[in-house]
Design an enzyme around this catalytic site. Structure first.
Site, PDB file in Angstrom:
ATOM      1  N   ASN A  58      78.695  47.048  42.080  1.00  0.00           N
ATOM      2  CA  ASN A  58      79.578  47.671  43.054  1.00  0.00           C
ATOM      3  C   ASN A  58      78.901  47.741  44.414  1.00  0.00           C
ATOM      4  O   ASN A  58      77.671  47.784  44.486  1.00  0.00           O
ATOM      5  CB  ASN A  58      79.951  49.082  42.595  1.00  0.00           C
ATOM      6  N   CYS A 118      84.877  44.483  35.862  1.00  0.00           N
ATOM      7  CA  CYS A 118      84.820  45.937  35.726  1.00  0.00           C
ATOM      8  C   CYS A 118      85.460  46.277  34.394  1.00  0.00           C
ATOM      9  O   CYS A 118      86.134  45.447  33.789  1.00  0.00           O
ATOM     10  CB  CYS A 118      85.574  46.586  36.887  1.00  0.00           C
ATOM     11  N   HIS A 119      85.241  47.491  33.893  1.00  0.00           N
ATOM     12  CA  HIS A 119      85.888  47.839  32.615  1.00  0.00           C
ATOM     13  C   HIS A 119      86.942  48.928  32.768  1.00  0.00           C
ATOM     14  O   HIS A 119      87.428  49.458  31.777  1.00  0.00           O
ATOM     15  CB  HIS A 119      84.841  48.248  31.567  1.00  0.00           C
ATOM     16  N   HIS A 169      89.282  49.437  40.953  1.00  0.00           N
ATOM     17  CA  HIS A 169      89.249  50.905  40.966  1.00  0.00           C
ATOM     18  C   HIS A 169      90.545  51.513  41.504  1.00  0.00           C
ATOM     19  O   HIS A 169      90.684  52.726  41.538  1.00  0.00           O
ATOM     20  CB  HIS A 169      88.054  51.440  41.771  1.00  0.00           C
TER      21      HIS A 169
END
Length: 439
Positions: free
Chosen positions: A148, A169-170, A199
């Site tokens: 990030n 990303c998870h 996000h």
């Protein structure tokens, strides 16, 4: 021998998750795992851990640590990036402490906001150095970026290098299961559609047996909001904008101008917002690592179960040509999301097979969701421009465009804050000289 190079391999637990997954994947047997990190002690600890894990899992991969980055990358088919430039100390502490002097509070500070901007500015030059090596010694490698700020780093790689890159990303994988668990609902047989930006991707559709589940989700969420819980910001956003967002409430509290406000301090308690969460989490992780280091690094009986991280599934799909679907961070080329800018990095469904990672067209987001995404994209694009230009004025403008920062500080204070952060970071921001300041 095929090769996976792991940059930032001193992140021992994350290396265990990603490379442990690979050890459990039949198509990856026989690969070399090339480990690289600037911290030699942490590098050797990860090498020891992975050697032990290899033996306990019965894998026939080769694990090798390198102190020369170019040698680690040479001939790699896949490169995993998990670096943190500047670390917890000094950089993360600086990202929180100096803004706090201006009355600007944060929770995680790793995506946008003033902390996300400066994390990007520290990291993009390092990533571009990686790219030069990759273009020279493994030009066909797929770069799997886990670092990030996801959107700015992935965007810089895709726009300014020739390296094939996807950001991973998870938050998408866990969004629906966590939502249903929080609302005491079963997610068995549930279909869902998610797209947006990292996000801040949106649960656009959620159904079971053809029935839209959003009415029941919203009813239960409104009831849950009557008592304090850990996901109040996301539920408030869903109530006001109509859709659930993928990333946690502590993240989303600082992506918008509505929640962390000095003139309304009561909002912090009302929405249960954990200010300074990331520094607190860093301290806990450091303390926990000290307690568990020997057990992880030197254990001959180390075990591992395949995680939900995407890397091993991507590699397996490419190696076997068995398609795999994921949500990846890619450039919005051709208007994958048609009401977001083409220069933006979007998080959309992607198909992976022998041809690599192919993004899927999504179309338009509901306009209110695209608008919220654009407020963060504005800062992301300006941050990339600042990193590439080396001009302080572009840092100021990125901060002035940030929703949270601009809602709390005046223009003059934002300029002063950025100058203080540049000075404090010193050698971590070598591209920004005093002569580039606005006068």
């Amino acid at each position: 021998m095929s090769k996976i190079t792991f940059l930032g391999a001193g992140s021992t637990i994350f290396a265990k998750n990603v490379l442990g997954d690979c050890m459990l994947t039949p198509s990856i047997q026989g690969f070399e795992f090339a480990l690289y990190d600037i911290d030699y002690k942490r590098l050797k600890e990860s090498e020891s851990m992975l050697q032990n894990l290899k033996e306990s899992l019965g894998s026939d991969v080769k694990v090798k640590a390198y102190t020369d980055r170019k040698e680690a990358l040479k001939g790699a088919s896949y490169v995993v990036n998990a670096i943190q430039v500047g670390g917890y100390k000094p950089s993360t502490v600086i990202d929180f402490d100096i803004p706090k002097k201006y009355g600007l509070r944060q929770t995680i500070a790793d995506t946008v906001g003033i902390g996300g901007i400066f994390r990007s500015l520290r990291t993009i030059p390092v990533m571009l150095d990686f790219a030069k090596d990759i273009e020279e010694v493994c030009p066909d490698a797929l770069f799997l970026n886990y670092t990030n700020p996801m959107s700015t780093l992935t965007g810089a790689m895709l726009r300014y290098t020739n390296v094939k890159t996807v950001g991973l990303c998870h938050s998408v994988q866990v969004a629906v299961p966590e939502l249903f668990e929080a609302l005491n609902m079963s997610d068995d047989g549930v279909k869902w559609k998610i797209s947006g930006i990292n996000h801040m991707a949106w649960l656009l559709e959620v159904s079971k047996d053809g029935k839209d589940l959003y009415p029941e989700i919203k009813r239960r969420a409104r009831e849950k909001q009557q008592e304090k819980h850990s996901d109040m910001v996301r539920f408030e956003l869903m109530d006001k904008f109509g859709y659930y967002v993928t990333e946690s409430s502590e993240h989303n509290a600082e992506y918008h101008p509505y929640f962390i406000k000095s003139q309304y301090p009561e909002l912090i308690d009302r929405f249960n917002i954990p200010l300074d969460e990331y520094p607190r989490r860093c301290v806990e992780q450091i303390e926990n690592w000290e307690k568990m280091r020997d057990e992880v690094v030197h254990s001959k009986n180390l075990s591992h179960e395949r995680s939900h991280e995407y890397a091993s599934y991507i590699i397996d799909a490419i190696e076997t040509d068995k398609p795999f679907r994921l949500h990846g961070n890619v450039l919005n080329t051709g208007g994958l999301i048609s009401n977001l800018p083409e220069k933006a990095v979007v998080e959309v469904p992607c198909l992976v097979d022998r041809n690599g990672v192919t993004p899927c067209h999504v179309g338009e987001l509901p306009e209110q969701l695209a608008a919220l995404n654009r407020t963060n994209i504005n800062t992301q694009l300006m941050t990339i421009q600042a990193a590439m230009s080396g001009k302080r004025e572009h840092i100021y403008q990125a901060a002035m465009l940030d929703p949270h920062t601009s809602s709390e500080l005046s223009m003059d204070d934002i300029v002063s804050l950025c100058d203080d952060l540049i000075e404090a970071h010193g050698p971590w921001l070598p591209n920004f000289k005093s002569e580039n300041m606005l006068v």
